[in-house]
Design an enzyme around this catalytic site. Structure first.
Site, mmCIF file in Angstrom:
data_model
loop_
_atom_site.group_PDB
_atom_site.id
_atom_site.type_symbol
_atom_site.label_atom_id
_atom_site.label_comp_id
_atom_site.label_asym_id
_atom_site.label_seq_id
_atom_site.Cartn_x
_atom_site.Cartn_y
_atom_site.Cartn_z
ATOM 1 N N ARG A 151 0.822 -1.212 0.000
ATOM 2 C CA ARG A 151 0.000 0.000 0.000
ATOM 3 C C ARG A 151 0.854 1.261 0.000
ATOM 4 O O ARG A 151 0.545 2.220 -0.701
ATOM 5 C CB ARG A 151 -0.950 -0.023 1.206
ATOM 6 C CG ARG A 151 -1.841 1.191 1.358
ATOM 7 C CD ARG A 151 -2.449 1.691 0.058
ATOM 8 N NE ARG A 151 -3.101 0.660 -0.723
ATOM 9 C CZ ARG A 151 -3.399 0.761 -1.999
ATOM 10 N NH1 ARG A 151 -3.080 1.862 -2.677
ATOM 11 N NH2 ARG A 151 -3.998 -0.223 -2.633
ATOM 12 N N LYS A 186 1.725 24.668 -4.897
ATOM 13 C CA LYS A 186 0.554 24.053 -4.266
ATOM 14 C C LYS A 186 0.733 22.538 -4.256
ATOM 15 O O LYS A 186 0.070 21.797 -4.988
ATOM 16 C CB LYS A 186 -0.716 24.463 -5.010
ATOM 17 C CG LYS A 186 -0.980 25.970 -4.951
ATOM 18 C CD LYS A 186 -2.164 26.373 -5.803
ATOM 19 C CE LYS A 186 -2.363 27.887 -5.789
ATOM 20 N NZ LYS A 186 -3.466 28.317 -6.661
ATOM 21 N N LYS A 218 3.359 39.033 -5.422
ATOM 22 C CA LYS A 218 1.919 38.857 -5.592
ATOM 23 C C LYS A 218 1.166 40.050 -5.006
ATOM 24 O O LYS A 218 1.781 40.999 -4.501
ATOM 25 C CB LYS A 218 1.482 37.544 -4.939
ATOM 26 C CG LYS A 218 2.100 36.316 -5.627
ATOM 27 C CD LYS A 218 1.684 35.032 -4.960
ATOM 28 C CE LYS A 218 0.210 34.729 -5.130
ATOM 29 N NZ LYS A 218 -0.143 34.446 -6.543
ATOM 30 N N GLU A 247 3.282 39.465 -10.367
ATOM 31 C CA GLU A 247 1.888 39.218 -10.715
ATOM 32 C C GLU A 247 1.177 40.542 -10.981
ATOM 33 O O GLU A 247 1.279 41.473 -10.192
ATOM 34 C CB GLU A 247 1.196 38.476 -9.569
ATOM 35 C CG GLU A 247 -0.278 38.199 -9.813
ATOM 36 C CD GLU A 247 -0.932 37.549 -8.612
ATOM 37 O OE1 GLU A 247 -0.852 36.321 -8.486
ATOM 38 O OE2 GLU A 247 -1.505 38.293 -7.786
ATOM 39 N N ASP A 268 -2.555 37.558 -14.227
ATOM 40 C CA ASP A 268 -3.531 36.901 -13.365
ATOM 41 C C ASP A 268 -4.957 37.182 -13.834
ATOM 42 O O ASP A 268 -5.399 38.336 -13.876
ATOM 43 C CB ASP A 268 -3.351 37.387 -11.925
ATOM 44 C CG ASP A 268 -4.230 36.641 -10.942
ATOM 45 O OD1 ASP A 268 -4.353 35.407 -11.078
ATOM 46 O OD2 ASP A 268 -4.797 37.287 -10.040
#
Length: 332
Positions: A151, A186, A218, A247, A268
């Site tokens: 597993r 992410k 950002k 960004e 963006d």
């Protein structure tokens, strides 16, 4: 100015990607860590190094997966049902079509579980397209060890192959354009290097591996700094040798950061039409990356505008697994 490199080069080389400074290899292509320092078989460790991964980290992940599964105990079902001296041959087999990634990781899991030497037969390589029913890897070892490792090995192999498969869908969707599919940060905590490796197996390229190897200004940085150009200026002054991506969400900001000297501009939530206008404004003076609003259905429309990258966070945060199973062969 720090360079991101020509689009296409990193994918062909099997490296992390334009602008990445993950430290997998130095400027001469030499790996910084001695693969023989880990407890894995030297040949397996060398294969892991060739994949651009750290064999010590892979071994640690394998140990963590097994320790979590055993929880300081034993595999009670296997110990009760399988004789201690039994040997088996097992096939890791694709249950559906896709792109495989993580075969060496699965071997690493086996290596930390198997108490005796085990034999492997490698039928495919990471990055290969596979069909349902195709055998990927064959292992012969003690049955107890194989079932105990099953597993944990499959969790990693299925997860990474799912990311590689999803990436390939995006790469196929924009084939023939100059754009490349790129991941984000992410990622699953502790598995970033492996998940970004899976993106490369699927034909994508990696964005920065950490907060330290490249800057990404950002919206919150812009607010904190008092403006997009000011934020860029502050980063450039503090870290003059670091690639800086900024960004933006308006065409006015595109002009502003281009004049300031940004290396890469992240568009963006631009529409394809707005993206095409941004490409014209930049005129090749900086790299452009599209982010937000991207789907497989509209990926080609964005890629055909002339942007360099499509940022797809879903590759690592939302890709379904590729279904792979382990089948023991019936012994005579």
């Amino acid at each position: 100015m720090p360079q991101f490199g020509p689009p296409g080069q990193a994918a062909a080389d099997g490296g992390c990607g334009d602008g990445c400074a993950c430290g997998a290899a130095d400027a001469h292509g030499e790996y910084e860590l001695d693969p023989l320092e880990c407890g894995l078989d030297p040949d397996l460790a060398s294969l892991i190094v060739a994949d651009g991964l750290d064999p010590v980290q892979v071994e640690d992940i394998a140990h963590l997966a097994i320790e979590e599964d055993l929880d300081q105990g034993v595999d009670v079902t296997t110990v009760a049902t399988v004789p201690e001296d039994a040997l088996s041959t097992g096939d890791f087999t694709a249950r559906e079509a896709g792109v495989v990634a993580g075969l060496r990781i699965a071997e690493a899991v086996l290596s930390v579980v198997c108490t005796d030497e085990f034999e492997v037969e490698r039928h495919v390589a990471d990055g290969d397209r596979v069909e349902a029913g195709q055998v990927l890897l064959t292992v012969r070892t003690r049955t107890r060890d194989l079932l105990t490792a099953e597993r944990s090995a499959l969790n990693l192999l299925c997860r990474l192959s799912g990311i590689a498969t999803a990436t390939r869908h995006w790469v196929d969707a924009i084939e023939g354009t100059r754009a490349q599919v790129r991941d984000t940060r992410k990622t699953t905590p502790g598995l970033r290097a492996l998940e970004k490796y899976a993106v490369r197996c699927g034909g994508g390229v990696n964005h920065r591996m950490s907060l330290s190897d490249a800057a990404l200004v950002k919206d919150n940085h812009v607010v904190a700094a008092g403006g997009v150009a000011q934020a860029f200026k502050l980063v450039r002054e503090e870290f003059p040798d670091v690639p800086i991506e900024v960004e933006v969400d308006t065409l006015h900001q595109v002009r502003e950061v281009l004049e300031a000297g940004a290396d890469l501009v992240l568009l963006d939530n631009f529409t394809p039409a707005e993206t095409a206008e941004a490409v014209a404004i930049v005129g090749g003076r900086a790299f452009l990356e599209s982010s937000g609003r991207l789907t497989l259905a509209n990926a080609r429309a964005y890629a055909e505008t002339g942007v360099n990258f499509l940022a797809v966070g879903a590759l690592t945060h939302s890709s379904p697994i590729l279904d792979i199973g382990l089948d023991l062969r019936a012994e005579a």
